[in-house]
Design an enzyme around this catalytic site. Structure first.
Site, PDB file in Angstrom:
ATOM      1  N   TYR A  71       1.798   0.953   3.366  1.00 41.12           N
ATOM      2  CA  TYR A  71       3.038   1.092   2.561  1.00 41.12           C
ATOM      3  C   TYR A  71       3.280   2.522   2.118  1.00 41.12           C
ATOM      4  O   TYR A  71       4.039   2.737   1.180  1.00 41.12           O
ATOM      5  CB  TYR A  71       2.958   0.258   1.278  1.00 41.12           C
ATOM      6  CG  TYR A  71       2.396  -1.123   1.407  1.00 41.12           C
ATOM      7  CD1 TYR A  71       3.140  -2.145   1.991  1.00 41.12           C
ATOM      8  CD2 TYR A  71       1.126  -1.424   0.916  1.00 41.12           C
ATOM      9  CE1 TYR A  71       2.624  -3.423   2.085  1.00 41.12           C
ATOM     10  CE2 TYR A  71       0.615  -2.704   1.001  1.00 41.12           C
ATOM     11  CZ  TYR A  71       1.370  -3.695   1.600  1.00 41.12           C
ATOM     12  OH  TYR A  71       0.861  -4.960   1.682  1.00 41.12           O
ATOM     13  N   TYR A 111      -4.796  -5.836  -4.364  1.00 44.28           N
ATOM     14  CA  TYR A 111      -4.458  -5.609  -2.963  1.00 44.28           C
ATOM     15  C   TYR A 111      -5.339  -4.504  -2.366  1.00 44.28           C
ATOM     16  O   TYR A 111      -4.897  -3.704  -1.543  1.00 44.28           O
ATOM     17  CB  TYR A 111      -2.957  -5.303  -2.797  1.00 44.28           C
ATOM     18  CG  TYR A 111      -2.096  -6.367  -3.442  1.00 44.28           C
ATOM     19  CD1 TYR A 111      -2.080  -7.652  -2.936  1.00 44.28           C
ATOM     20  CD2 TYR A 111      -1.342  -6.102  -4.590  1.00 44.28           C
ATOM     21  CE1 TYR A 111      -1.329  -8.653  -3.538  1.00 44.28           C
ATOM     22  CE2 TYR A 111      -0.583  -7.091  -5.200  1.00 44.28           C
ATOM     23  CZ  TYR A 111      -0.581  -8.368  -4.676  1.00 44.28           C
ATOM     24  OH  TYR A 111       0.164  -9.354  -5.269  1.00 44.28           O
ATOM     25  N   GLU A 152       3.760 -15.365 -12.401  1.00 47.06           N
ATOM     26  CA  GLU A 152       2.727 -15.248 -11.362  1.00 47.06           C
ATOM     27  C   GLU A 152       2.318 -13.791 -11.173  1.00 47.06           C
ATOM     28  O   GLU A 152       2.453 -13.232 -10.082  1.00 47.06           O
ATOM     29  CB  GLU A 152       3.276 -15.794 -10.039  1.00 47.06           C
ATOM     30  CG  GLU A 152       3.753 -17.223 -10.100  1.00 47.06           C
ATOM     31  CD  GLU A 152       4.719 -17.568  -8.967  1.00 47.06           C
ATOM     32  OE1 GLU A 152       4.964 -16.717  -8.085  1.00 47.06           O
ATOM     33  OE2 GLU A 152       5.232 -18.687  -8.979  1.00 47.06           O
ATOM     34  N   PRO A 153       1.829 -13.137 -12.204  1.00 47.41           N
ATOM     35  CA  PRO A 153       1.474 -11.728 -12.042  1.00 47.41           C
ATOM     36  C   PRO A 153       0.164 -11.571 -11.281  1.00 47.41           C
ATOM     37  O   PRO A 153      -0.755 -12.362 -11.465  1.00 47.41           O
ATOM     38  CB  PRO A 153       1.308 -11.248 -13.490  1.00 47.41           C
ATOM     39  CG  PRO A 153       0.824 -12.468 -14.208  1.00 47.41           C
ATOM     40  CD  PRO A 153       1.490 -13.641 -13.547  1.00 47.41           C
ATOM     41  N   GLY A 154       0.103 -10.576 -10.434  1.00 44.77           N
ATOM     42  CA  GLY A 154      -1.143 -10.277  -9.733  1.00 44.77           C
ATOM     43  C   GLY A 154      -1.536  -8.848 -10.043  1.00 44.77           C
ATOM     44  O   GLY A 154      -2.440  -8.566 -10.827  1.00 44.77           O
ATOM     45  N   ARG A 155      -0.767  -7.913  -9.469  1.00 45.63           N
ATOM     46  CA  ARG A 155      -1.065  -6.484  -9.585  1.00 45.63           C
ATOM     47  C   ARG A 155      -1.190  -6.029 -11.046  1.00 45.63           C
ATOM     48  O   ARG A 155      -2.065  -5.252 -11.385  1.00 45.63           O
ATOM     49  CB  ARG A 155       0.073  -5.709  -8.914  1.00 45.63           C
ATOM     50  CG  ARG A 155      -0.193  -4.242  -8.728  1.00 45.63           C
ATOM     51  CD  ARG A 155       1.061  -3.519  -8.243  1.00 45.63           C
ATOM     52  NE  ARG A 155       1.783  -4.199  -7.223  1.00 45.63           N
ATOM     53  CZ  ARG A 155       1.726  -3.908  -5.911  1.00 45.63           C
ATOM     54  NH1 ARG A 155       0.969  -2.919  -5.489  1.00 45.63           N
ATOM     55  NH2 ARG A 155       2.441  -4.589  -5.038  1.00 45.63           N
ATOM     56  N   CYS A 159     -10.822   5.423  13.537  1.00 42.60           N
ATOM     57  CA  CYS A 159     -10.164   6.125  14.635  1.00 42.60           C
ATOM     58  C   CYS A 159      -8.674   5.825  14.683  1.00 42.60           C
ATOM     59  O   CYS A 159      -8.189   5.151  15.606  1.00 42.60           O
ATOM     60  CB  CYS A 159     -10.846   5.762  15.950  1.00 42.60           C
ATOM     61  SG  CYS A 159     -12.580   6.170  15.869  1.00 42.60           S
ATOM     62  N   GLU A 160      -7.961   6.250  13.686  1.00 47.47           N
ATOM     63  CA  GLU A 160      -6.508   6.089  13.584  1.00 47.47           C
ATOM     64  C   GLU A 160      -5.993   7.266  12.762  1.00 47.47           C
ATOM     65  O   GLU A 160      -6.582   7.586  11.715  1.00 47.47           O
ATOM     66  CB  GLU A 160      -6.147   4.826  12.773  1.00 47.47           C
ATOM     67  CG  GLU A 160      -6.648   3.535  13.318  1.00 47.47           C
ATOM     68  CD  GLU A 160      -5.594   2.761  14.099  1.00 47.47           C
ATOM     69  OE1 GLU A 160      -4.422   3.184  14.117  1.00 47.47           O
ATOM     70  OE2 GLU A 160      -5.977   1.756  14.699  1.00 47.47           O
TER      71      GLU A 160
HETATM   72  N1  LLP Z   1       4.211 -14.703  -6.508  1.00 51.20           N
HETATM   73  C1  LLP Z   1       4.511 -14.684  -5.207  1.00 51.20           C
HETATM   74  C2  LLP Z   1       5.223 -15.810  -4.622  1.00 51.20           C
HETATM   75  C3  LLP Z   1       4.144 -13.573  -4.420  1.00 51.20           C
HETATM   76  O1  LLP Z   1       4.461 -13.546  -3.123  1.00 51.20           O
HETATM   77  C4  LLP Z   1       3.448 -12.489  -5.008  1.00 51.20           C
HETATM   78  C5  LLP Z   1       3.037 -11.331  -4.222  1.00 51.20           C
HETATM   79  C6  LLP Z   1       3.133 -12.587  -6.379  1.00 51.20           C
HETATM   80  C7  LLP Z   1       3.545 -13.688  -7.100  1.00 51.20           C
HETATM   81  C8  LLP Z   1       2.377 -11.499  -7.106  1.00 51.20           C
HETATM   82  O2  LLP Z   1       3.082 -10.316  -7.126  1.00 51.20           O
HETATM   83  P1  LLP Z   1       2.547  -9.082  -8.015  1.00 51.20           P
HETATM   84  O3  LLP Z   1       2.638  -9.490  -9.469  1.00 51.20           O
HETATM   85  O4  LLP Z   1       1.167  -8.799  -7.631  1.00 51.20           O
HETATM   86  O5  LLP Z   1       3.478  -7.975  -7.688  1.00 51.20           O
HETATM   87  N2  LLP Z   1      -0.032  -6.119  -0.581  1.00 51.20           N
HETATM   88  C9  LLP Z   1       1.115  -5.561  -1.280  1.00 51.20           C
HETATM   89  C10 LLP Z   1       1.686  -6.539  -2.278  1.00 51.20           C
HETATM   90  C11 LLP Z   1       2.081  -7.872  -1.675  1.00 51.20           C
HETATM   91  C12 LLP Z   1       2.634  -8.847  -2.658  1.00 51.20           C
HETATM   92  C13 LLP Z   1       2.771 -10.203  -2.071  1.00 51.20           C
HETATM   93  N3  LLP Z   1       3.241 -11.200  -2.963  1.00 51.20           N
HETATM   94  C14 LLP Z   1       0.714  -4.246  -1.930  1.00 51.20           C
HETATM   95  O6  LLP Z   1      -0.425  -3.833  -1.794  1.00 51.20           O
HETATM   96  O7  LLP Z   1       1.540  -3.570  -2.552  1.00 51.20           O
END
Ligand code: LLP
Length: 429
Positions: A332, A387, A289-292, A358-359
């Site tokens: 973060y 993100y 489940e890659p996002g970033r 304004c922060e």
């Molecule tokens: N799977 C699950 C169940 C998750 O909760 C997440 C991210 C992912 C996959 C994807 O993770 P990644 O591959 O993107 O690391 N807003 C924060 C990151 C929050 C991540 C939440 N969950 C930031 O900007 O660093």
């Protein structure tokens, strides 16, 4: 690797000059590279080619319809965390049967919607949720495919807000309770099908060791559940970290070639090599489940310097983007490199780059040495593709920025800048 580089003294995304783009579309402006997103997806998939694997892109990282469409075309599935994300995936041309549904607090309406659309699997995060999914499925005369999320109690060694795999985090079910719950569920819950096992230990992991620790700990449990309950998949979640410092240089092959040992950031090849030995013998479908990792380095936020201000203690560059457009530094202490869009031979200057909100937390960089910025300069906040926009807010009644997707020479507006009337739409007097 990514496709942001200087050409004739001006920062480009693929073949498009970002200064011209900002002239046409204004700022702040998010810009994404389609080639980079495709490259990241394909490289991850090929690193894992030894496994029967399926990549479910974490929609929360960047959920613009055009990005989802691009990934659906590549063959990606999707990891969603809300009914809204399912709606987006379907609108973008993705299939519900390619979606896993994560998150600790799914509502009845969301479960019903996902069942009606026929998602691949719910990843449930508690026994109570499992029972509720069973109940809702029963009411609809359906059988719900489910996996439990196991919390392996492994330290991801990342920022505490994005660490999820320790017992004190709200996520998942304690490792020792999993087998008992699967046994009970298979006896008592008639409206669910135990399809898999899932975990996710955290985000922005920059070393392979926590992944290995978690996989080695959980693989035997997955094998046991395969034997006892015929599960078909094991999802190892997302979390692969990206480069935030030295972002621009890291786009080139030479930069990677010059790195070795401790200096070398986590590569996809290292990641795959380290986990495949524990995963392959399972004979299960391995989901990720890659996002970033897919979209992070594929996007920048362009912003213009409005004013310079010499304070008693510091020099401030006040820019037209704020924490409402990119909240990672404020939330973060996230680092984003800042690159001037026009290269110059100006002397370096130590500045705070701050927004108009304004922060005091509304900053992108503090005490950062940058080539001297002047009013009207355009800057790029790098590695903002994940993100970034998705966490934007209208705080201070500031409209959302526009988003552009670059593909080669082509620049497509994939989200219009919000107008003032968009800001108040839905409100009543
Ligand atoms: N799977 C699950 C169940 C998750 O909760 C997440 C991210 C992912 C996959 C994807 O993770 P990644 O591959 O993107 O690391 N807003 C924060 C990151 C929050 C991540 C939440 N969950 C930031 O900007 O660093």
């Amino acid at each position: 690797m990514h496709s942001f580089h200087y050409h004739n003294g001006s920062l480009h995304c693929e073949e498009v000059d970002l200064s011209l783009l900002a002239n046409d579309h204004g700022s702040p402006l998010y810009v994404y590279s389609a080639a980079t997103i495709r490259d990241h997806y394909r490289r991850l998939s090929s690193a894992l080619c030894e496994l029967d694997h399926h990549i479910a892109y974490a929609v929360k990282a960047n959920s613009n319809l055009s990005i989802l469409k691009l990934l659906a075309k590549e063959g990606a599935g999707f990891d969603i965390v809300s009914g809204g994300e399912l709606f987006r995936v379907l609108r973008a041309g993705g299939k519900a049967s390619d979606c896993t549904f994560a998150g600790v607090g799914k509502t009845r309406a969301e479960i019903k919607y996902a069942l009606e659309e026929g998602i691949y699997c719910f990843n449930a995060e508690s026994e109570a949720e499992l029972c509720f999914i069973d109940k809702v499925a029963g009411e609809l005369g359906e059988v719900a495919p489910v996996a439990l999320r196991v919390n392996p109690n492994v330290d991801a060694k990342t920022h505490k807000y994005i660490s999820t795999g320790k017992s004190e985090n709200k996520f998942g079910v304690d490792f020792d309770d999993i087998a008992g719950i699967y046994d009970r569920a298979s006896q008592e819950l008639k409206n669910i099908n135990l399809r898999g096992l899932q975990m996710h230990i955290g985000s922005q992991l920059t070393s392979v060791q926590p992944f290995v620790e978690a996989v080695e700990k959980v693989a035997p449990l997955a094998a046991q559940l395969k034997a006892d309950h015929k599960i078909e998949f094991f999802s190892i979640g997302g979390g692969i970290g990206i480069i935030y410092e030295d972002s621009l240089a890291s786009g080139s092959k030479d930069w990677w070639a010059g790195k070795s040992g401790e200096d070398k950031p986590l590569t996809l090849e290292q990641y795959a090599e380290a986990i495949i030995p524990s995963l392959k013998p399972l004979g299960l479908k391995i989901m990720l489940e890659p996002g970033r990792m897919i979209t992070g380095n594929a996007g920048v936020l362009l912003s213009r310097v409005l004013y310079k201000k010499q304070g008693a203690a510091k020099v401030f560059a006040i820019v037209d983007a704020g924490m409402g457009d990119l909240i990672r530094p404020a939330l973060y202490q996230g680092h984003h490199d800042i690159a001037p869009v026009k290269q110059s031979d100006r002397q370096p200057e130590t500045v705070d780059v701050v927004g108009p909100i304004c922060e005091s937390g509304d900053f992108f960089a503090q005490d950062r040495e940058l080539p001297k910025l002047e009013e009207g300069d355009l800057i790029a906040l790098l590695s903002a593709g994940a993100y970034g926009f998705v966490m934007a807010s209208n705080y201070n009644s500031r409209p959302f920025p526009a988003e552009i997707l670059i593909d080669g020479q082509e620049a497509s507006l994939i989200r219009k800048r919000q107008s003032f009337s968009d800001l108040i739409s839905g409100e009543e007097l």
